[in-house]
Design a protein around this motif. Structure first.
Motif, mmCIF file in Angstrom:
data_model
loop_
_atom_site.group_PDB
_atom_site.id
_atom_site.type_symbol
_atom_site.label_atom_id
_atom_site.label_comp_id
_atom_site.label_asym_id
_atom_site.label_seq_id
_atom_site.Cartn_x
_atom_site.Cartn_y
_atom_site.Cartn_z
ATOM 1 N N ALA A 24 48.972 103.915 49.301
ATOM 2 C CA ALA A 24 48.792 103.910 47.936
ATOM 3 C C ALA A 24 47.849 102.499 47.440
ATOM 4 O O ALA A 24 47.168 102.715 46.560
ATOM 5 C CB ALA A 24 50.246 103.535 47.350
ATOM 6 N N LYS A 25 47.910 101.750 48.381
ATOM 7 C CA LYS A 25 46.931 100.532 48.026
ATOM 8 C C LYS A 25 45.590 100.832 48.225
ATOM 9 O O LYS A 25 44.802 100.502 47.240
ATOM 10 C CB LYS A 25 47.297 99.311 49.116
ATOM 11 C CG LYS A 25 46.838 97.860 48.769
ATOM 12 C CD LYS A 25 47.061 96.886 49.609
ATOM 13 C CE LYS A 25 46.326 95.649 49.052
ATOM 14 N NZ LYS A 25 46.467 94.691 50.215
ATOM 15 N N SER A 26 45.275 101.836 49.134
ATOM 16 C CA SER A 26 43.910 102.307 49.151
ATOM 17 C C SER A 26 43.604 103.139 47.951
ATOM 18 O O SER A 26 42.378 103.124 47.572
ATOM 19 C CB SER A 26 43.537 102.962 50.393
ATOM 20 O OG SER A 26 44.245 104.131 50.503
ATOM 21 N N LYS A 27 44.393 103.891 47.536
ATOM 22 C CA LYS A 27 44.162 104.516 46.455
ATOM 23 C C LYS A 27 43.721 103.565 45.216
ATOM 24 O O LYS A 27 42.806 103.765 44.406
ATOM 25 C CB LYS A 27 45.384 105.729 46.000
ATOM 26 C CG LYS A 27 45.513 106.979 46.675
ATOM 27 C CD LYS A 27 46.518 107.421 45.956
ATOM 28 C CE LYS A 27 47.052 108.802 47.051
ATOM 29 N NZ LYS A 27 48.134 109.435 46.400
ATOM 30 N N LYS A 28 44.805 102.795 44.924
ATOM 31 C CA LYS A 28 44.591 101.607 43.819
ATOM 32 C C LYS A 28 43.311 100.992 44.116
ATOM 33 O O LYS A 28 42.410 100.834 43.073
ATOM 34 C CB LYS A 28 45.555 100.713 43.732
ATOM 35 C CG LYS A 28 46.849 101.272 43.159
ATOM 36 C CD LYS A 28 48.019 100.209 43.621
ATOM 37 C CE LYS A 28 47.833 98.890 43.423
ATOM 38 N NZ LYS A 28 49.033 97.648 43.580
ATOM 39 N N TRP A 29 42.873 100.627 45.302
ATOM 40 C CA TRP A 29 41.834 99.898 45.555
ATOM 41 C C TRP A 29 40.434 100.684 44.993
ATOM 42 O O TRP A 29 39.422 100.461 44.551
ATOM 43 C CB TRP A 29 41.531 99.643 47.002
ATOM 44 C CG TRP A 29 40.132 99.102 47.594
ATOM 45 C CD1 TRP A 29 39.232 99.715 48.357
ATOM 46 C CD2 TRP A 29 39.521 98.003 47.074
ATOM 47 N NE1 TRP A 29 38.293 98.989 48.458
ATOM 48 C CE2 TRP A 29 38.450 97.654 47.674
ATOM 49 C CE3 TRP A 29 40.067 97.051 46.028
ATOM 50 C CZ2 TRP A 29 37.388 96.867 47.563
ATOM 51 C CZ3 TRP A 29 38.923 95.954 45.901
ATOM 52 C CH2 TRP A 29 37.643 95.850 46.658
ATOM 53 N N ALA A 30 40.315 102.167 45.515
ATOM 54 C CA ALA A 30 39.350 103.001 45.126
ATOM 55 C C ALA A 30 39.250 103.325 43.427
ATOM 56 O O ALA A 30 38.299 103.364 43.238
ATOM 57 C CB ALA A 30 39.717 104.364 45.696
ATOM 58 N N VAL A 31 40.431 103.046 42.962
ATOM 59 C CA VAL A 31 40.191 103.260 41.336
ATOM 60 C C VAL A 31 39.741 102.217 40.792
ATOM 61 O O VAL A 31 38.968 101.989 40.164
ATOM 62 C CB VAL A 31 41.705 103.422 40.842
ATOM 63 C CG1 VAL A 31 41.937 103.460 39.429
ATOM 64 C CG2 VAL A 31 42.397 104.980 41.362
#
Lengths: 343, 536
Positions: B105-112
């Motif tokens: 989830a954190k990496s998704k948030k980071w990508a966004v």
């Protein structure tokens, strides 16, 4: 809370009074060498009405002696003139004047037709600052402002003149609430003599047609006079410079005949008027001095009486006392100016 | 439309009246309309000047807002989904699975976040730095193969609203701030008009409560707000506008104005910039206060600082903290930096090793600080000079301590004044890169200050030929005394006026207003009315 309200009211009163006083102090008084800026506001001191109103630039306020018109013919007249008065300024000054009185004849000098756009802020100020607030003044400001000017500076002139604190003199304090009278019913007197010299050759113009804006205001002026049953007379003062082109003359002649107006170009009438430009001008032929203006007034006054049958008010008690004082001041100024010249 | 224009002043008065007339729920929407209107008018004036109506700058602020809204919204959704999943599967998944899910989830948030930041900062970089980059590339290319410059105009206030927006989305990513669900409220945060001239760079959490809150007409807000506004106008119009033409004259004719003139230019610019920038911020904070909104302070008597580090904690505070929070700390604790820190401690020893990452992160901060101020080498060098001086003074601290242990003058008034003057002079000298806008020329001119001393200029009338007359010097001297007195009172007592001095305070304000109207440098004959920090 009550104390705070009282304090607030007093502080606001102090602020308004302070700004008002500062504005009075800082506005130019035009009481020195340049008195033209003080002319427009003098009109409001008038206590009697006038049969003839002159409007226009220096070619009216320096070329017609209103006091001579009274002395010779009993004509009551006032010159609502100002420096480089543009035609829209003449129109709005006339519109404003008609709120105070209804003259029989309005005389407009046509030289300003050559300007179609606002010219200089300094001249705008000399005409507009002295006007009382009215719709005419608002419209006049809007029509006159150059690109760099803003309306609010006219509403609050201190915003324009605030930097004059650097150049304040004793006169600014002396004339803060009351100014000296500088004209005689709008006539700016000069008794000195400087004979007419050579003028430069006129420059050919690309286009001699008067601008649409200038002509629009001439139309408005014509309509305003017709609507008020006032005779509008177009004149070109007898001075030859600034040059008055034949093409311009023809346009005004045509306009006058199309609109049933009288147009008099006085340049060719110099001899008939009796002008001698070696003695009747104070600035080498640009404007008339007292001698020239009185000759002009004798000539033009006769024409006004003959043409419009203007009433002789010299025995009218409504005017006699007022004009006695005006004549006294007129003669006093002649004497003062002559004394100054001798010194 | 700048703060000193009559149009702006009248608009704000009308807005303030309307603000307290409309229902309280309509207050923030009214501010939004006013803010967009402000930007639209500023935009129109700017494009009118350029006779270019091809790309309204309003589009840039709208794009930045949309990016911020979507970025925060998506990050918020990922957070919500993560929370929902983890609470639903509390009993069914292992600790490792939980950890793996959170990391995903954190990496998704980071990508966004990364996409959002790239677009927002990309707009800033493309509009502000493209031509700078092209110029630098061109300096290596031959005639004929040079790249053409783009016809781009930097959108007004883009540096401020981009930084403000970035701080918002990063705070949402960090879980510090809840994403704003109402797009119009977020648009107001991005475009709040008093901040659009020269900041300060506000944080969402600081500004939002009062920005979107409902406000009663309170005497204290009006009074405090007007006090700040009038004080700000005094500094801007009486001092900054008056002295700016002299700074321009002194920095333009470098053949005539060298040597001691450079020293004069340095002091004048220090006074000019202080009054211009702090004056503008006072107006911003004051206008917001009148509307019941609390805007972050940007200055804390910076010219009373005793060293440069302290100075930067007191000057342009919101910019300094922005760089610290969003560049210095993240860079210091990022993976590569931690590895470098470990390596340097092992290979260079604890003493030097622990400094390496701090120095590198600081270098990046000061490089970007310089670049943020303008797309030119003079700003970059200015930033780096600050870095060098701060680092040197930090390294010399043990020496200072040794000196003060032997010579007991540190706590004396005289030494305190010496430290203040030293800091002001040093900062003013570094700022000369901003005055001459040319790196070699700045070095040369500052050099003449020491080699070409000519004290006669203070007596021979030379200083009357730089756009200032005797009267102007009197006004500037009086203004200096007033500003210094107010600053000393504030430094000693914390406030200039106690609340109980209602009548005295407001009487003096009225007097100051008259002084501004009469002695302000504005209107006919005064052109230098643009705020210096408006260009950043």
């Amino acid at each position: 809370m009550k104390k705070k309200i009282i304090a607030s009211v007093l502080i606001i009163a102090f602020l308004i009074a302070g700004l008002w006083f500062a504005q009075r102090l800082l506005m130019p008084k035009y009481m020195g060498k340049i008195v033209e800026g003080a002319m427009v506001e003098e009109y409001y001191k008038e206590t009697t009405d006038h049969d003839v109103i002159f409007i226009g630039d220096c070619e009216v306020y320096e070329n017609f002696s209103t006091i001579k018109l009274w002395e010779e013919y009993g004509i009551t007249s006032y010159i609502r003139g100002s420096s480089q008065q543009l035609i829209w300024q003449s129109y709005y000054l006339l519109e404003e004047t008609l709120k105070y009185e209804k003259p029989k004849v309005v005389v407009f000098n046509v030289l300003s037709l050559k300007y179609d756009k606002p010219q200089k802020e300094a001249y705008n100020r000399m005409t507009l600052d002295g006007m009382k607030w009215s719709k005419s003044k608002v419209d006049d400001i809007k029509a006159s402002m150059t690109e760099d000017e803003s309306f609010i500076d006219y509403v609050f002139p201190i915003l324009r003149y605030h930097s004059r604190w650097k150049e304040l003199t004793g006169d600014d304090l002396k004339y803060i609430f009351e100014k000296d009278q500088v004209t005689h019913n709008g006539y700016y007197m000069r008794v000195d003599v400087r004979p007419q010299g050579e003028f430069p050759e006129p420059m050919p113009l690309d286009d001699y047609t008067f601008g649409d804006n200038a002509m629009k205001y001439l139309d408005m002026m014509t309509k305003l006079c017709k609507d008020n049953d006032i005779e509008l007379v177009l004149i070109k003062a007898p001075t030859e410079y600034p040059y008055w082109y034949e093409e311009w003359d023809e346009q005004v002649s045509n306009y006058a005949s199309e609109n049933g107006l009288t147009y008099i170009n006085m340049i060719p009438l110099q001899e008939e008027i009796g002008l001698d430009m070696s003695v009747d001008t104070y600035d080498a032929g640009l404007h008339l001095n007292l001698s020239g203006a009185e000759k002009m007034s004798v000539y033009f006054g006769k024409w006004l009486v003959d043409t419009y049958g203007l009433e002789d008010h010299r025995n009218d008690p409504k005017y006699t006392k007022v004009y006695e004082e005006k004549i006294e001041y007129y003669n006093k100024m002649i004497e003062e100016q002559r004394n100054n010249l001798e010194e | 439309m700048i703060f000193t224009s009559a149009q702006f002043i009248i608009s704000v008065i009308v807005l303030a009246v309307l603000y307290y007339i409309v229902p309280k729920k309509a207050q923030w929407p009214l501010l939004l309309v006013a803010s967009i209107g402000f930007y639209y008018v500023a935009d129109r004036k700017y494009t009118d000047l350029r006779h270019d109506h091809s790309c309204p700058h309003l589009i840039f602020i709208l794009v930045t807002f949309i990016v911020a809204f979507l970025t925060a919204y998506l990050i918020g959704r990922i957070d919500q989904k993560t929370k929902a999943y983890l609470s639903a599967s509390k009993e069914t998944i292992s600790k490792e699975e939980k950890k793996a899910y959170k990391a995903k989830a954190k990496s998704k948030k980071w990508a966004v976040l990364l996409v959002g930041l790239i677009i927002a900062l990309g707009l800033l970089c493309v509009t502000k730095y493209t031509n700078f980059v092209i110029s630098n590339i061109n300096s290596f290319l031959k005639e004929g193969s040079k790249i053409r410059h783009f016809d781009i105009v930097i959108p007004a206030a883009i540096s401020y609203y981009t930084f403000q927006t970035c701080s918002y989305v990063i705070d949402v990513y960090r879980g510090k701030t809840e994403p704003q669900k109402n797009p119009f409220k977020l648009l107001l945060f991005v475009s709040f008009f008093p901040l659009m001239v020269q900041g300060p760079i506000c944080r969402y959490d600081d500004l939002a409560p009062t920005l979107f809150g409902e406000h009663k007409l309170l005497e204290t807000n009006i009074s405090k707000g007007l006090t700040r506004v009038i004080w700000g106008y005094f500094k801007k119009m009486v001092v900054a506008n008056r002295i700016a033409p002299a700074v321009i004259a002194l920095s333009t004719d470098t053949d005539t104005y060298k040597g001691t003139f450079v020293f004069v230019a340095m002091l004048f610019y220090a006074f000019d910039l202080y009054c211009d920038f702090t004056g503008g911020i006072d107006i911003t904070i004051g206008i917001a206060k009148v509307l019941g909104i609390d805007v972050a302070e940007n200055f804390n008597l910076p010219y009373f600082s005793k060293n440069i580090k302290e100075y930067w904690n007191r000057w342009h505070i919101t910019m300094g903290t922005w760089f610290t929070d969003y560049i210095f700390y993240p860079v210091s604790v990022c993976g590569p930096m931690l590895k470098l820190s470990k390596w340097s401690r092992e290979h260079l020893g604890q003493k030097i090793g622990k400094r390496v990452t701090v120095y590198l992160a600081s270098l990046l901060v000061w490089f970007t600080t310089g670049l943020w101020h303008g797309a030119a080498w003079n700003f970059i060098v200015w930033g780096l000079m600050n870095y060098v001086v701060i680092m040197i003074s930090q390294e010399l601290e043990p020496l200072y301590a040794k000196f003060h242990s032997k010579v007991k003058i540190k706590n004396t008034v005289g030494y305190g004044i010496f430290e203040i003057i030293r800091t002001v002079l040093l900062m003013s000298m570094i700022r000369m890169f901003d005055v001459y806008r040319n790196v070699p020329l700045t070095f040369k001119m500052v050099g003449t200050m020491f080699t070409n001393i000519n004290l006669k200029i203070f007596a021979d009338g030379s200083l009357l030929n730089i756009g200032l007359g005797k009267h102007d010097y009197i006004v500037l001297a009086a203004a200096f005394v007033i500003i210094l007195t107010v600053s000393i009172i504030k430094a000693k007592k914390g406030v200039v006026f106690k609340d109980s001095n209602f009548a005295v305070r407001h009487f003096l304000l009225a007097l100051l207003l008259i002084v501004i109207v009469v002695f302000g440098a504005y209107g006919e004959g005064y052109d230098a009315t643009q705020f210096i920090y408006n260009q950043f």
